[in-house]
Enzyme design. Structure first.
Site, PDB file in Angstrom:
ATOM      1  N   SER A 115       0.799  -1.227   0.000  1.00 11.15           N
ATOM      2  CA  SER A 115       0.000   0.000   0.000  1.00 11.15           C
ATOM      3  C   SER A 115       0.830   1.275   0.000  1.00 11.15           C
ATOM      4  O   SER A 115       0.357   2.314  -0.451  1.00 11.15           O
ATOM      5  CB  SER A 115      -0.939   0.003   1.206  1.00 11.15           C
ATOM      6  OG  SER A 115      -0.214  -0.051   2.421  1.00 11.15           O
ATOM      7  N   HIS A 125      -5.304  -4.127  -1.599  1.00 15.55           N
ATOM      8  CA  HIS A 125      -5.037  -3.131  -2.635  1.00 15.55           C
ATOM      9  C   HIS A 125      -4.890  -3.789  -4.005  1.00 15.55           C
ATOM     10  O   HIS A 125      -4.121  -3.339  -4.849  1.00 15.55           O
ATOM     11  CB  HIS A 125      -3.794  -2.323  -2.277  1.00 15.55           C
ATOM     12  CG  HIS A 125      -3.999  -1.438  -1.090  1.00 15.55           C
ATOM     13  ND1 HIS A 125      -4.585  -0.197  -1.174  1.00 15.55           N
ATOM     14  CD2 HIS A 125      -3.718  -1.625   0.219  1.00 15.55           C
ATOM     15  CE1 HIS A 125      -4.653   0.354   0.029  1.00 15.55           C
ATOM     16  NE2 HIS A 125      -4.126  -0.493   0.887  1.00 15.55           N
ATOM     17  N   LYS A 130     -12.590  -1.230   0.270  1.00 12.05           N
ATOM     18  CA  LYS A 130     -11.835  -0.407  -0.680  1.00 12.05           C
ATOM     19  C   LYS A 130     -12.529  -0.470  -2.044  1.00 12.05           C
ATOM     20  O   LYS A 130     -13.502   0.229  -2.262  1.00 12.05           O
ATOM     21  CB  LYS A 130     -10.379  -0.854  -0.727  1.00 12.05           C
ATOM     22  CG  LYS A 130      -9.640  -0.552   0.592  1.00 12.05           C
ATOM     23  CD  LYS A 130      -8.183  -0.919   0.531  1.00 12.05           C
ATOM     24  CE  LYS A 130      -7.418  -0.393   1.743  1.00 12.05           C
ATOM     25  NZ  LYS A 130      -7.884  -0.891   3.045  1.00 12.05           N
TER      26      LYS A 130
END
Length: 355
Positions: A142, A170, A201
């Site tokens: 990240s 991610h 996310k």
């Protein structure tokens, strides 16, 4: 003209997608605000089982288990799976939640240098004396936007009879041809044993996390994983929006594919302007500045120009590695990206980051 957000984890723009919002409202109206219970009492409803099945199908795994967050998923897996007879080998730059989860377990702990396969092999050789070996790594890191060398990790794991665990927070939703993550991107979906990831996310951006992998592992976690056993069930609205986000991804890879061109546009234009961008081909685009104060004042000046970004410095990143972390979203237009680059160029020249 308003503020453009360039620091959210909303990679696919689904947190504001009308169908995702509608699905959340429908779940809220049908199941209520919350279930006031952990899963094994009365916190398991049809929507939870349906979402777990959908997650497993999306990742092409046998089963999945939901958590309140991926931090909880990482906190709950190592202690349940590993004993003092086992070993866990962790990349030194893994996310804090992986580090904390490993601290909770009694396994023998090895930390290998960031993405250094020679060091990992040396540690695997040393760990042969233990019953079970688990290699743990972020799929996409990240802070730097770099991607773990999963092909090489899986080759070493096969050579030294180890399991592979990846955190895909991610990566899920936008890396790989169909957005399934780094294991799909690098062609090792059949070699990665365990995936932990987030619903907070790219998949709607609200909350929630999960583990997906072999059914015996998921059965074990349902019996032993403390964050699962002792945390309230995910709220219906969160389950509803995440489920719809997965539906959209499995219906079409268009949203996931749109990320590549937008990311390349930002990275190439920033590089041409004279900035150093860390990582490779990932929508996390760290603009490397080195100095903590420079990162802070530039981020403040960017906001004055309508671009919301945040400066990162020690202890979040190593000393001397201060940066402004930009994150590209599918909802950014080409004009938005160009406006961001123009603002960076102006601010960089003002503060001496560019000639």
């Amino acid at each position: 003209a308003g503020i453009l957000n360039f620091c959210a984890n909303n990679y696919l723009g689904l947190s504001s997608h009308p169908e995702v919002i509608r699905a959340a409202v429908e779940a809220l109206e049908k199941f209520g605000a919350g279930l006031s219970s952990v899963r094994f009492i009365c916190g398991t409803q049809s929507i939870h089982k349906d979402l777990e099945e959908k997650i497993a199908r999306f990742h092409q795994r046998e089963d999945a288990i939901l958590y309140a967050s991926c931090f909880d998923a990482n906190a709950g897996i190592f202690e349940a799976l590993l004993t003092p007879e086992d070993a866990v080998l962790s990349d030194e730059l893994n996310h804090a939640s992986i580090i904390d989860g490993i601290r909770l377990c009694k396994a023998n702990k090895y930390r290998y240098k960031h993405m250094d396969m020679q060091d990992l092999e040396a540690k695997l050789q040393d760990a042969q004396k233990h019953r079970l070996r688990l290699v743990a790594t972020d799929g996409a890191f990240s802070m730097d936007g770099d991607i773990a060398p999963l092909r090489e990790i899986c080759q070493l794991a096969q050579k030294y009879d180890a399991l592979v665990f990846i955190d895909e927070c991610h990566a899920t939703g936008f890396l790989g041809p169909n957005g399934r993550g780094t294991d799909e991107l690098l062609g090792v979906m059949d070699k990665v044993t365990i995936i932990n990831s987030t619903l907070g996310k790219a998949l709607g951006g609200a909350a929630g996390g999960y583990t997906t992998g072999p059914k015996p592992l998921i059965d074990l976690l349902r019996q032993r994983s403390r964050p699962y056993l002792f945390s309230n069930s995910l709220p219906p609205a969160v389950v509803g929006c995440a489920s719809k986000a997965l539906d959209l991804l499995m219906e079409s890879n268009a949203i996931a594919q749109s990320m590549a061109a937008k990311t390349q546009r930002f990275r190439s234009k920033m590089t041409a302007a004279g900035f150093t961008i860390s990582g490779k081909d990932h929508p996390i685009c760290p603009v490397m500045l080195g100095d903590a104060r420079l990162a802070a004042v530039m981020a403040e000046d960017m906001l004055n120009r309508g671009i919301y970004v945040i400066g990162f410095s020690y202890p979040v990143v190593p000393k001397g590695k201060a940066r402004i972390r930009v994150q590209i979203s599918a909802v950014h237009s080409d004009e938005d990206i160009d406006r961001c680059v123009e603002a960076f160029t102006e601010v960089g020249r003002k503060h001496g980051a560019l000639p």
